[in-house]
Scaffold this active site. Structure first.
Site, PDB file in Angstrom:
ATOM      1  N   HIS A   1     -25.021 -19.616 -81.518  1.00  0.00           N
ATOM      2  CA  HIS A   1     -24.072 -20.663 -81.692  1.00  0.00           C
ATOM      3  C   HIS A   1     -23.719 -21.092 -80.243  1.00  0.00           C
ATOM      4  O   HIS A   1     -23.700 -22.290 -79.989  1.00  0.00           O
ATOM      5  CB  HIS A   1     -22.937 -20.016 -82.073  1.00  0.00           C
ATOM      6  CG  HIS A   1     -21.743 -20.891 -82.288  1.00  0.00           C
ATOM      7  ND1 HIS A   1     -21.679 -21.988 -83.042  1.00  0.00           N
ATOM      8  CD2 HIS A   1     -20.595 -20.816 -81.820  1.00  0.00           C
ATOM      9  CE1 HIS A   1     -20.408 -22.609 -82.946  1.00  0.00           C
ATOM     10  NE2 HIS A   1     -19.757 -21.866 -81.927  1.00  0.00           N
TER      11      HIS A   1
ATOM     12  N   ARG B   1     -30.241 -24.065 -86.586  1.00  0.00           N
ATOM     13  CA  ARG B   1     -29.762 -23.870 -85.320  1.00  0.00           C
ATOM     14  C   ARG B   1     -30.860 -22.874 -84.976  1.00  0.00           C
ATOM     15  O   ARG B   1     -30.402 -21.660 -85.423  1.00  0.00           O
ATOM     16  CB  ARG B   1     -28.521 -23.505 -85.337  1.00  0.00           C
ATOM     17  CG  ARG B   1     -27.721 -23.222 -83.737  1.00  0.00           C
ATOM     18  CD  ARG B   1     -26.630 -22.466 -83.663  1.00  0.00           C
ATOM     19  NE  ARG B   1     -26.842 -21.108 -84.088  1.00  0.00           N
ATOM     20  CZ  ARG B   1     -25.843 -20.217 -84.689  1.00  0.00           C
ATOM     21  NH1 ARG B   1     -24.918 -20.684 -85.238  1.00  0.00           N
ATOM     22  NH2 ARG B   1     -26.196 -18.794 -84.878  1.00  0.00           N
TER      23      ARG B   1
ATOM     24  N   TYR C   1     -26.921 -11.265 -87.385  1.00  0.00           N
ATOM     25  CA  TYR C   1     -26.391 -11.853 -88.953  1.00  0.00           C
ATOM     26  C   TYR C   1     -27.642 -12.665 -89.379  1.00  0.00           C
ATOM     27  O   TYR C   1     -27.456 -13.251 -90.537  1.00  0.00           O
ATOM     28  CB  TYR C   1     -25.243 -12.559 -88.836  1.00  0.00           C
ATOM     29  CG  TYR C   1     -25.282 -13.721 -87.675  1.00  0.00           C
ATOM     30  CD1 TYR C   1     -25.726 -14.994 -87.877  1.00  0.00           C
ATOM     31  CD2 TYR C   1     -24.586 -13.490 -86.607  1.00  0.00           C
ATOM     32  CE1 TYR C   1     -25.666 -15.998 -87.110  1.00  0.00           C
ATOM     33  CE2 TYR C   1     -24.560 -14.507 -85.541  1.00  0.00           C
ATOM     34  CZ  TYR C   1     -24.940 -16.032 -85.628  1.00  0.00           C
ATOM     35  OH  TYR C   1     -24.980 -16.855 -84.954  1.00  0.00           O
TER      36      TYR C   1
END
Length: 394
Positions: free
Chosen positions: A292, A288, A301
């Protein structure tokens, strides 16, 4: 050109030597990209070289250069309208959008392996699949604009509206598949899930039931390395496909950035289901590249070097390199593809901006096929509630 379903005399090859698989995740970042020397099914290398695979090559023997260009076109269009939707959200025109950047090959390759009478049950990120199934540009953004409870007519494109409850669509797909078998149809259902969804009970319950009933369903997992901000290595100490044999379901891992390999593996899994041999679990290893959803900040992160490493394995770039090496992608054809992508993205934008705010009471229009006194009473109560505000404004 592409055929929707092929049946060479070869079954899906599950992992045969499970004993040699690592029992822990490898050293390094949890989301580090695979190498061309790993155990993934791969037919096109990251550098655009066509690889040979005696097991999976027969499944794509009909894919000539024209068909490969068509797959490339799909991915270019999907990427372009996805970028447009992100821009619309950033401009305040959509409430939210779940980007699929980097996952184009996994979605296009799997979607193009299906027949029109097969049925898709997806999560909220499979807009590339919806495009391949024939979704209208405006229908892709209705829900995210907040003007509808569902974006498209499921029966019109053979795809259920996106499931927001993580993993629940796997149960729906299994039930639908069993229904197909009971009806004597050879249609297949596909449940698209993410790596994070494989930690949900619904997915495991669906796999137990599917295996027990030999349901003609394919569990297609896009392992994009992140369940929002949690890396897949945190919850899976072995490859996700290794979970499937515990239910009596063959599992196969494929390079999710290789559209040709994804097409081959999905065709094999669909054919297996269609022949009455039950479900298959496909783990498409991809990444990805964006957040998100547009409400997420992956810089908090994600290791700063990781996206660049995965960008080198870009699903569009590798097919483009292969086509160029074959002289199969002319400058004119490339221009036509870009023009189509721009046109579709424009239609998404214009369709989004043209959506009207629905009447508040239309919320009750399609709750039940046959009117119900309970729903009618709720509608009347809601109408009275809204009327109070109209009186205040006067």
């Amino acid at each position: 050109m592409l055929r929707s379903d092929v049946s060479p005399d070869r079954a899906l090859r599950p992992h045969e030597d499970q004993g040699t698989r690592p029992t822990t995740v490898p050293d390094g970042p949890d989301d580090a990209p695979p190498t061309d020397a790993d155990d993934l099914v791969r037919l096109v290398s990251a550098t655009g070289e066509r690889l040979t695979d005696p097991v999976h090559d027969p499944w794509v023997q009909d894919v000539d250069d024209d068909a490969l260009v068509a797959l490339y076109e799909d991915m270019v269009v999907v990427r372009r309208f996805d970028i447009e939707a992100v821009a619309l959200q950033r401009q305040g025109q959509l409430g939210l959008w779940p980007p699929l950047l980097g996952q184009e090959a996994a979605q296009v390759g799997s979607a193009r392996a299906l027949r029109r009478d097969d049925f898709v049950f997806s999560s909220y990120r499979e807009n590339g699949v919806a495009y391949c199934r024939g979704a209208d540009p405006t229908d892709l953004v209705r829900v995210w604009r907040g003007t509808a409870l569902s974006g498209w007519d499921p029966w019109a494109i053979g795809m259920a509206t996106p499931q927001i409850v993580v993993g629940a669509q796997s149960l729906h797909a299994t039930g639908y598949a069993i229904g197909c078998r009971l009806d004597g149809a050879d249609a297949v259902s596909v449940a698209y899930v993410g790596d994070g969804a494989t930690s949900q009970g619904d997915v495991h319950e669906a796999m137990v039931f599917a295996a027990s009933a030999s349901a003609p369903v394919v569990f297609f997992c896009q392992n994009n390395q992140w369940a929002i901000s949690e890396p897949v290595g945190l919850v899976a100490r072995r490859p996700l496909a290794d979970r499937a044999p515990g239910y009596g379901i063959p599992g196969v891992r494929v390079d999710g950035n290789d559209v040709l390999a994804v097409l081959a593996v999905t065709r094999a899994a669909v054919d297996r289901a269609r022949r009455g041999e039950g479900p298959t679990f496909v783990e498409a290893v991809t990444y990805r590249m964006g957040p998100h959803t547009t409400s997420d900040d992956p810089t908090r992160y994600v290791d700063v070097d990781t996206p660049a490493q995965w960008a080198a394995r870009d699903p569009l770039l590798r097919v483009e390199r292969l086509l160029e090496s074959r002289g199969a992608l002319s400058e004119d054809r490339s221009g036509e593809i870009k023009e189509k992508a721009e046109s579709f993205a424009h239609q998404v934008r214009e369709g989004c901006l043209g959506l009207a705010v629905p009447d508040a009471l239309s919320l009750f229009d399609h709750v039940l096929v046959t009117p119900s006194p309970v729903v009618e009473r709720q509608r009347d109560e809601y109408a009275a509630y809204l009327a109070m505000y109209e009186e205040v404004e006067r």
